[in-house]
Scaffold this motif. Structure first.
Motif, short mmCIF file in Angstrom:
data_model
loop_
_atom_site.label_atom_id
_atom_site.label_comp_id
_atom_site.label_asym_id
_atom_site.label_seq_id
_atom_site.Cartn_x
_atom_site.Cartn_y
_atom_site.Cartn_z
N ILE A 81 0.86 -1.19 0.00
CA ILE A 81 0.00 0.00 0.00
C ILE A 81 0.89 1.23 0.00
CG2 ILE A 81 -1.83 1.26 1.20
CD1 ILE A 81 -2.66 -1.52 0.13
N LYS A 82 0.73 2.08 -1.00
CA LYS A 82 1.56 3.27 -1.15
C LYS A 82 0.89 4.50 -0.53
CE LYS A 82 4.93 2.97 -2.95
NZ LYS A 82 6.23 2.58 -2.40
N SER A 83 -0.43 4.57 -0.64
CA SER A 83 -1.17 5.69 -0.07
C SER A 83 -2.65 5.35 -0.11
CB SER A 83 -0.90 6.99 -0.85
OG SER A 83 -1.37 6.86 -2.18
N GLY A 84 -3.43 6.16 0.54
CA GLY A 84 -4.87 5.96 0.54
C GLY A 84 -5.59 7.28 0.70
N VAL A 85 -6.82 7.31 0.24
CA VAL A 85 -7.63 8.51 0.37
C VAL A 85 -9.04 8.13 0.80
CG1 VAL A 85 -6.33 9.88 -1.32
CG2 VAL A 85 -8.25 8.50 -2.09
N ILE A 86 -9.68 9.04 1.48
CA ILE A 86 -11.10 8.90 1.83
C ILE A 86 -11.80 10.11 1.23
CG2 ILE A 86 -12.80 8.76 3.68
CD1 ILE A 86 -10.51 7.63 5.46
N MET A 87 -12.82 9.86 0.43
CA MET A 87 -13.52 10.95 -0.26
C MET A 87 -15.01 10.89 0.00
SD MET A 87 -11.65 10.74 -4.01
CE MET A 87 -11.86 8.97 -4.21
N ASN A 88 -15.61 12.08 0.13
CA ASN A 88 -17.06 12.12 0.21
C ASN A 88 -17.62 11.96 -1.20
OD1 ASN A 88 -17.02 14.65 -1.09
ND2 ASN A 88 -16.97 15.74 0.86
N GLN A 89 -18.95 11.89 -1.33
CA GLN A 89 -19.56 11.63 -2.64
C GLN A 89 -19.29 12.75 -3.63
OE1 GLN A 89 -23.70 10.61 -2.13
NE2 GLN A 89 -23.22 8.99 -0.68
N THR A 90 -19.27 13.99 -3.17
CA THR A 90 -19.01 15.13 -4.06
C THR A 90 -17.61 15.06 -4.64
OG1 THR A 90 -20.54 16.51 -2.80
CG2 THR A 90 -18.97 17.65 -4.20
N THR A 91 -16.62 14.79 -3.78
CA THR A 91 -15.24 14.69 -4.24
C THR A 91 -15.05 13.47 -5.14
OG1 THR A 91 -14.48 15.78 -2.23
CG2 THR A 91 -12.83 14.56 -3.48
N THR A 92 -15.68 12.35 -4.79
CA THR A 92 -15.58 11.13 -5.61
C THR A 92 -16.10 11.40 -7.02
OG1 THR A 92 -15.83 9.72 -3.67
CG2 THR A 92 -16.30 8.72 -5.80
N LEU A 93 -17.22 12.08 -7.12
CA LEU A 93 -17.79 12.40 -8.44
C LEU A 93 -16.87 13.34 -9.21
CD1 LEU A 93 -20.13 12.01 -10.39
CD2 LEU A 93 -21.31 13.89 -9.24
N SER A 94 -16.28 14.30 -8.53
CA SER A 94 -15.35 15.23 -9.17
C SER A 94 -14.12 14.50 -9.70
CB SER A 94 -14.93 16.31 -8.16
OG SER A 94 -13.97 17.16 -8.71
N VAL A 95 -13.56 13.57 -8.91
CA VAL A 95 -12.40 12.79 -9.34
C VAL A 95 -12.79 11.89 -10.51
CG1 VAL A 95 -10.79 10.96 -8.65
CG2 VAL A 95 -11.22 12.90 -7.12
N TYR A 96 -13.97 11.28 -10.45
CA TYR A 96 -14.46 10.44 -11.54
C TYR A 96 -14.54 11.24 -12.85
CZ TYR A 96 -17.87 8.15 -14.56
OH TYR A 96 -18.51 7.61 -15.63
N ARG A 97 -15.13 12.42 -12.78
CA ARG A 97 -15.26 13.25 -13.98
C ARG A 97 -13.89 13.67 -14.51
NH1 ARG A 97 -20.30 16.67 -11.52
NH2 ARG A 97 -21.94 15.26 -12.24
N TRP A 98 -12.97 13.98 -13.61
CA TRP A 98 -11.62 14.38 -14.01
C TRP A 98 -10.90 13.21 -14.69
CZ3 TRP A 98 -6.72 12.72 -12.44
CH2 TRP A 98 -5.65 13.51 -12.87
N LEU A 99 -10.97 12.01 -14.09
CA LEU A 99 -10.35 10.83 -14.70
C LEU A 99 -10.98 10.51 -16.06
CD1 LEU A 99 -9.99 8.47 -11.60
CD2 LEU A 99 -8.12 9.45 -12.95
#
Length: 111
Positions: free
Chosen positions: A79-97
Protein backbone atom coordinates in the motif's frame (compact mmCIF):
# COMPACT_ATOMS: atom_id res chain seq x y z
CA UNK A 1 -21.93 40.98 -15.93
CA UNK A 2 -18.64 39.13 -15.34
CA UNK A 3 -18.81 35.63 -13.84
CA UNK A 4 -17.31 35.05 -10.40
CA UNK A 5 -14.00 33.23 -10.35
CA UNK A 6 -11.96 31.43 -7.75
CA UNK A 7 -8.20 31.11 -7.91
CA UNK A 8 -6.56 28.11 -6.18
CA UNK A 9 -2.87 27.87 -5.33
CA UNK A 10 -1.28 24.41 -5.01
CA UNK A 11 1.19 24.07 -2.14
CA UNK A 12 3.37 20.97 -1.93
CA UNK A 13 4.68 19.51 1.32
CA UNK A 14 8.48 19.39 1.50
CA UNK A 15 8.38 15.59 1.41
CA UNK A 16 5.99 15.41 -1.59
CA UNK A 17 7.09 12.64 -3.93
CA UNK A 18 4.75 11.07 -6.51
CA UNK A 19 4.39 7.31 -6.14
CA UNK A 20 3.95 4.78 -8.93
CA UNK A 21 0.98 2.49 -8.32
CA UNK A 22 -0.32 -0.51 -10.24
CA UNK A 23 -3.76 -0.84 -8.69
CA UNK A 24 -6.28 0.22 -6.09
CA UNK A 25 -8.61 -1.44 -3.61
CA UNK A 26 -11.28 0.11 -1.45
CA UNK A 27 -14.87 0.20 -0.38
CA UNK A 28 -17.75 2.42 0.64
CA UNK A 29 -17.91 3.27 4.34
CA UNK A 30 -21.21 3.24 6.24
CA UNK A 31 -20.98 7.05 6.18
CA UNK A 32 -21.20 6.96 2.37
CA UNK A 33 -17.58 7.99 1.92
CA UNK A 34 -15.30 6.10 -0.45
CA UNK A 35 -11.98 4.64 0.74
CA UNK A 36 -9.37 4.02 -1.97
CA UNK A 37 -5.99 2.47 -1.14
CA UNK A 38 -3.39 2.55 -3.90
CA UNK A 39 -0.83 -0.24 -4.11
CA UNK A 40 2.28 -1.29 -5.98
CA UNK A 41 2.09 -4.91 -7.11
CA UNK A 42 5.25 -6.96 -7.55
CA UNK A 43 6.75 -10.39 -7.01
CA UNK A 44 8.29 -10.96 -3.56
CA UNK A 45 11.97 -10.20 -3.12
CA UNK A 46 13.87 -12.97 -1.34
CA UNK A 47 15.12 -12.46 2.21
CA UNK A 48 18.48 -13.87 1.29
CA UNK A 49 20.44 -15.29 -1.60
CA UNK A 50 23.59 -17.40 -1.43
CA UNK A 51 26.15 -17.97 -4.18
CA UNK A 52 29.36 -19.91 -3.92
CA UNK A 53 32.71 -18.39 -4.78
CA UNK A 54 34.60 -20.61 -7.21
CA UNK A 55 38.29 -21.48 -6.86
CA UNK A 56 39.15 -18.82 -9.45
CA UNK A 57 37.48 -16.15 -7.26
CA UNK A 58 34.46 -15.70 -9.53
CA UNK A 59 30.89 -16.01 -8.28
CA UNK A 60 29.13 -19.22 -9.31
CA UNK A 61 26.02 -18.97 -11.50
CA UNK A 62 23.87 -21.10 -9.17
CA UNK A 63 21.82 -19.06 -6.74
CA UNK A 64 20.08 -20.33 -3.61
CA UNK A 65 17.06 -18.18 -2.74
CA UNK A 66 15.64 -18.03 0.78
CA UNK A 67 12.08 -16.79 1.32
CA UNK A 68 10.06 -16.88 4.54
CA UNK A 69 7.65 -19.40 3.01
CA UNK A 70 7.24 -19.10 -0.76
CA UNK A 71 3.93 -20.96 -0.71
CA UNK A 72 2.40 -18.29 1.57
CA UNK A 73 2.15 -15.73 -1.22
CA UNK A 74 3.01 -15.36 -4.88
CA UNK A 75 2.37 -11.64 -5.21
CA UNK A 76 3.13 -8.70 -2.95
CA UNK A 77 0.91 -5.61 -2.86
CA UNK A 78 2.45 -2.73 -0.95
CA UNK A 79 0.00 0.00 0.00
CA UNK A 80 1.56 3.27 -1.15
CA UNK A 81 -1.17 5.69 -0.07
CA UNK A 82 -4.87 5.96 0.54
CA UNK A 83 -7.63 8.51 0.37
CA UNK A 84 -11.10 8.90 1.83
CA UNK A 85 -13.52 10.95 -0.26
CA UNK A 86 -17.06 12.12 0.21
CA UNK A 87 -19.56 11.63 -2.64
CA UNK A 88 -19.01 15.13 -4.06
CA UNK A 89 -15.24 14.69 -4.24
CA UNK A 90 -15.58 11.13 -5.61
CA UNK A 91 -17.79 12.40 -8.44
CA UNK A 92 -15.35 15.23 -9.17
CA UNK A 93 -12.40 12.79 -9.34
CA UNK A 94 -14.46 10.44 -11.54
CA UNK A 95 -15.26 13.25 -13.98
CA UNK A 96 -11.62 14.38 -14.01
CA UNK A 97 -10.35 10.83 -14.70
CA UNK A 98 -12.98 10.37 -17.42
CA UNK A 99 -11.84 13.61 -19.10
CA UNK A 100 -8.18 12.54 -18.91
CA UNK A 101 -9.01 9.16 -20.47
CA UNK A 102 -10.79 10.95 -23.30
CA UNK A 103 -7.70 13.18 -23.73
CA UNK A 104 -5.70 9.94 -24.16
CA UNK A 105 -8.13 8.73 -26.80
CA UNK A 106 -9.72 6.12 -24.53
CA UNK A 107 -13.51 6.05 -24.30
CA UNK A 108 -14.34 5.13 -20.67
CA UNK A 109 -17.78 3.95 -21.81
CA UNK A 110 -16.14 1.17 -23.85
CA UNK A 111 -14.13 -0.22 -20.92
Amino acid sequence: MEKSKIKAKYIFDDDFEPEYVTGAFGNVLPSGELVVNFYLERLPIPYETIQEIKDDGKIADELTVSNPNPSDFKLRRTIKSGVIMNQTTTLSVYRWLKAKLLDLGVDPNEL
